[in-house]
Write a protein that holds these residues in place. Sequence first.
Motif, PDB file in Angstrom:
ATOM      1  N   GLU A 507      -2.493  -7.679  -6.636  1.00 32.15           N
ATOM      2  CA  GLU A 507      -2.157  -8.737  -7.178  1.00 32.15           C
ATOM      3  C   GLU A 507      -1.963  -8.944  -8.871  1.00 32.15           C
ATOM      4  N   LEU A 508      -3.129  -8.312  -9.329  1.00 31.39           N
ATOM      5  CA  LEU A 508      -3.066  -8.294 -10.871  1.00 31.39           C
ATOM      6  C   LEU A 508      -1.892  -7.401 -11.608  1.00 31.39           C
ATOM      7  N   LEU A 509      -1.950  -6.182 -10.666  1.00 27.41           N
ATOM      8  CA  LEU A 509      -0.891  -5.059 -11.330  1.00 27.41           C
ATOM      9  C   LEU A 509       0.620  -5.823 -11.243  1.00 27.41           C
ATOM     10  N   ARG A 510       0.972  -6.584  -9.987  1.00 28.29           N
ATOM     11  CA  ARG A 510       2.134  -7.102  -9.692  1.00 28.29           C
ATOM     12  C   ARG A 510       2.321  -8.073 -10.755  1.00 28.29           C
ATOM     13  N   ALA A 511       1.408  -8.725 -11.192  1.00 26.96           N
ATOM     14  CA  ALA A 511       1.620 -10.017 -11.960  1.00 26.96           C
ATOM     15  C   ALA A 511       1.898  -9.496 -13.306  1.00 26.96           C
ATOM     16  N   ALA A 512       1.375  -8.150 -13.862  1.00 28.44           N
ATOM     17  CA  ALA A 512       1.768  -7.624 -15.099  1.00 28.44           C
ATOM     18  C   ALA A 512       3.013  -6.636 -15.198  1.00 28.44           C
ATOM     19  N   GLY A 513       3.821  -6.683 -14.121  1.00 22.41           N
ATOM     20  CA  GLY A 513       4.958  -5.990 -13.851  1.00 22.41           C
ATOM     21  C   GLY A 513       5.244  -4.633 -13.207  1.00 22.41           C
ATOM     22  N   ALA A 514       3.699  -4.413 -12.823  1.00 19.97           N
ATOM     23  CA  ALA A 514       3.961  -2.915 -12.310  1.00 19.97           C
ATOM     24  C   ALA A 514       4.380  -3.062 -10.853  1.00 19.97           C
ATOM     25  N   THR A 515       5.068  -1.820 -10.073  1.00 21.60           N
ATOM     26  CA  THR A 515       5.391  -1.803  -8.713  1.00 21.60           C
ATOM     27  C   THR A 515       4.138  -1.319  -7.986  1.00 21.60           C
ATOM     28  N   VAL A 516       3.659  -1.657  -7.168  1.00 22.47           N
ATOM     29  CA  VAL A 516       2.586  -1.295  -6.425  1.00 22.47           C
ATOM     30  C   VAL A 516       2.865  -0.985  -4.855  1.00 22.47           C
ATOM     31  N   TYR A 517       2.383   0.063  -4.518  1.00 28.19           N
ATOM     32  CA  TYR A 517       2.306   0.604  -3.104  1.00 28.19           C
ATOM     33  C   TYR A 517       1.120   0.628  -2.499  1.00 28.19           C
ATOM     34  N   MET A 518       1.000   0.153  -1.491  1.00 28.65           N
ATOM     35  CA  MET A 518      -0.700   0.358  -0.717  1.00 28.65           C
ATOM     36  C   MET A 518      -0.412   1.397   0.408  1.00 28.65           C
ATOM     37  N   THR A 519      -1.316   2.169   0.581  1.00 34.75           N
ATOM     38  CA  THR A 519      -1.510   2.971   1.479  1.00 34.75           C
ATOM     39  C   THR A 519      -1.610   2.377   2.895  1.00 34.75           C
ATOM     40  N   ARG A 520      -2.579   1.134   3.021  1.00 37.39           N
ATOM     41  CA  ARG A 520      -2.616   0.393   4.049  1.00 37.39           C
ATOM     42  C   ARG A 520      -2.621  -1.072   3.468  1.00 37.39           C
ATOM     43  N   ASP A 521      -2.245  -2.057   4.325  1.00 35.59           N
ATOM     44  CA  ASP A 521      -2.223  -3.399   3.860  1.00 35.59           C
ATOM     45  C   ASP A 521      -2.956  -4.197   4.834  1.00 35.59           C
ATOM     46  N   GLY A 522      -3.709  -3.618   5.947  1.00 38.50           N
ATOM     47  CA  GLY A 522      -4.350  -3.962   7.059  1.00 38.50           C
ATOM     48  C   GLY A 522      -5.102  -3.061   7.727  1.00 38.50           C
ATOM     49  N   GLU A 523      -5.558  -3.248   8.716  1.00 43.30           N
ATOM     50  CA  GLU A 523      -6.692  -2.195   9.593  1.00 43.30           C
ATOM     51  C   GLU A 523      -5.968  -0.638   9.477  1.00 43.30           C
ATOM     52  N   THR A 524      -4.534  -0.720   9.577  1.00 41.43           N
ATOM     53  CA  THR A 524      -4.215   0.618   9.977  1.00 41.43           C
ATOM     54  C   THR A 524      -3.193   1.420   8.967  1.00 41.43           C
ATOM     55  N   THR A 525      -3.133   2.635   8.905  1.00 45.60           N
ATOM     56  CA  THR A 525      -2.356   3.186   7.881  1.00 45.60           C
ATOM     57  C   THR A 525      -1.784   4.335   8.711  1.00 45.60           C
ATOM     58  N   PRO A 526      -0.429   4.632   8.376  1.00 45.52           N
ATOM     59  CA  PRO A 526       0.349   5.708   9.157  1.00 45.52           C
ATOM     60  C   PRO A 526      -0.230   7.181   8.628  1.00 45.52           C
ATOM     61  N   TYR A 527      -1.051   7.047   7.525  1.00 43.62           N
ATOM     62  CA  TYR A 527      -1.341   8.436   6.866  1.00 43.62           C
ATOM     63  C   TYR A 527      -2.585   8.982   7.317  1.00 43.62           C
ATOM     64  N   THR A 528      -2.784  10.368   7.405  1.00 41.04           N
ATOM     65  CA  THR A 528      -3.899  11.080   7.283  1.00 41.04           C
ATOM     66  C   THR A 528      -4.742  10.854   5.880  1.00 41.04           C
ATOM     67  N   LEU A 529      -5.725  11.448   5.811  1.00 43.45           N
ATOM     68  CA  LEU A 529      -6.425  11.463   4.335  1.00 43.45           C
ATOM     69  C   LEU A 529      -5.570  12.324   3.269  1.00 43.45           C
ATOM     70  N   SER A 530      -4.988  13.431   3.506  1.00 45.39           N
ATOM     71  CA  SER A 530      -4.307  14.160   2.626  1.00 45.39           C
ATOM     72  C   SER A 530      -2.892  13.394   2.680  1.00 45.39           C
ATOM     73  N   GLY A 531      -2.424  12.760   3.841  1.00 45.77           N
ATOM     74  CA  GLY A 531      -1.193  11.994   3.833  1.00 45.77           C
ATOM     75  C   GLY A 531      -1.055  10.965   2.816  1.00 45.77           C
ATOM     76  N   ARG A 532      -2.365  10.387   2.505  1.00 44.46           N
ATOM     77  CA  ARG A 532      -2.076   9.242   1.553  1.00 44.46           C
ATOM     78  C   ARG A 532      -1.787   9.836   0.024  1.00 44.46           C
ATOM     79  N   ALA A 533      -2.189  11.031  -0.262  1.00 42.55           N
ATOM     80  CA  ALA A 533      -1.934  11.383  -1.400  1.00 42.55           C
ATOM     81  C   ALA A 533      -0.534  11.965  -1.255  1.00 42.55           C
ATOM     82  N   TYR A 534       0.124  12.707  -0.160  1.00 44.48           N
ATOM     83  CA  TYR A 534       1.342  13.141  -0.006  1.00 44.48           C
ATOM     84  C   TYR A 534       2.421  11.901  -0.204  1.00 44.48           C
ATOM     85  N   TYR A 535       1.979  10.631   0.397  1.00 42.74           N
ATOM     86  CA  TYR A 535       2.675   9.369   0.073  1.00 42.74           C
ATOM     87  C   TYR A 535       2.870   9.005  -1.291  1.00 42.74           C
TER      88      TYR A 535
END
Length: 657
Positions: A507-535
């Motif tokens: 929220e803070l970053l978006r309010a400052a004008g950044a584009t933010v991506y979350m590897t998960r925004d809930g309980e689940t993520t489609p990425y493995t540990l290394s997959g988060r970095a690849y994302y």
Amino acid sequence: MVRRLTNGRWGLTLLILALMYIIALGLMARPAAADPGITLVLNGSRVNPSVPAYTDSNGRTMVPVRFVMEHMGGRVEWLDAEQGIVVSRGATTLKMWIGKRQAQVNGQAIDLDTVPVLQDGTSMVPVRFVAQAFGGKVEWDDASRTVSIWLGTASPAGQVRITGSYVNVRTGPGTSYGVIDVLPRDTLVQLLATGDGWYQVQLPDGRQGWVSASYSEVLQGNNQPQDTNPPGNNQPGNGQSPGNNPSPGNNQPGNEEPPSGQPLGTAIIGNKPVAILAGPNPVEKQVGMAPAGSRLPIWQQQGDWWLVELDNGLRGWLASSLATFSPEKPGQDNGGSETGNGGTAPGEGNQGVGNSDSNSLKITGVTVNPGPDWIEVTVQGTRPFTFKSSRWADHLIFDIPGATLAVAPGQDKVEVNRQPLARVRLGQYDANTVRVVCDLNGAANFTTTTAGSTITIRLQKPSVRGAKIVIDPGHGTDPQGSDPGAIGPSGVQEKDVNLAISRKLAELLRAAGATVYMTRDGETTPYTLSGRAYYANEVGADLFICIHSNASLSPSASGTSTYFYAPPGTALGEQRDARQRLATLIQRDLVAAIGRRDLGVKEANFAVLRNTKMPSVLVETAFISNPTEEQLLASPDFQALVAQGIFNGISDYLSGQ
């Protein structure tokens, strides 16, 4: 007795009817069960979202909107108060509501033929409507039960000129699609749309297909190259920060396949063996292992993945972040891959496209013009030209295909020594490519403009506004299973704390004008540990911030620490100063904000740090195993202080402090 028995039977009947009604309502309220047989393909790449696509009761294919649109370069926001979904991509904004058939596209009301729903905490929406709203294309293959989404950017009328010798026209935007035609150099075709590194074109006979942007260029009405840069070519003509261009994928081969029987180049494995997978996705199974120091021929590229061949003839997919690209073919000795002006940074190799006849483009010089808070570098040619930009550590690289260097002796280097630019170097990278390298002495964003036969590169100090940042809330449920992380003495789970802090930071970053991506925004993520970095690599992030809570067998252990990883003498070592500075500033500002014990900046070989191409850190905010800090971590007020401290560190880093 009889009356009681009758009343009892009547009451039982009413109870059964009531239960049937309740069950029917429950079934009506639930979305259709997920169909495990549906495969989802986005711009030619098969993906595996944590909540799979399914067909609802209206016969409409439903997909997870955040996963799909963020994968395709869009932005998705959740409006909790009204259960609304806002999707933005380019000039189009789409708004939908859970359970409602009404939607809006750029403010215009549109009726849907089904309703968006929440399933497992994920917003599921009708795929065809969403894709068409953004000018995309959806295809359904009934035999394989595959839904394919091609989401290009609608393009104004124009033409595409083929710049490669013979370029394949494919049925879709990727080398996995079939070839329908082959076009020779200088062929002109009508432009229909632009995708991720591909142009959709119409052939003279009316057929439609896709050509690689690496081997073609967009022309305007006057048949001059388009001022803005084609997508997928890592060109920042939209004013975005340099981190928006994947690095060091700048050292990767083009998306087209080489001539028959020839590899694209060589993947050089570092000092540790790496896994070879069955497909271009971190969740695919391992099929082999590439030994340390091996040199493997590259036969195809899909995004950040290379199809390589092991010594035993087995072919499989290698994450490009785990190897270095060399343009030399296996067995070929090309004397190195540096420019003729004394060399460029490691991993800058990029094969040029063009010809070397007497009418070819000539690059005649470069000028530097300092401004109040910027520096402009102007490259001159003998006619209009295109370029491909890339970044490696403290070097910005601009490759100009089909060009030869024509500058006087001693004019191939300009010393500047003013932040953020140390010098500019020019060199003949190969027979058909001129390379311009800007050596930086500080953090920099850049934009480019084209005017006639020149391009101008403006460099400025970066800021939060315009930055692209990936936040990784540690732990949670991923393709390998549930992982709550550490659990505090009173039962507070680390995964929940990490997510709460990450959301407040976003929220803070978006309010400052950044584009933010979350590897998960809930309980689940489609990425493995290394997959988060690849994302993070895939979206071209400027920074990667991983949020964790520490734990110890000793309940008295406490404090805050921040980790980075950039061992000297490796490819990551090129970013050592930047990574260490990011960690130092976040640690300083975080400790100041929350007042916990300062455990300092540390270096560790964490998967999310060694696999990210951009500066990255892992923050251990406090000890969830400490009863006092556990209660602090569970407090929304303390979580807000943690988010503010990390935000301050990011801001200081991006502002050059």
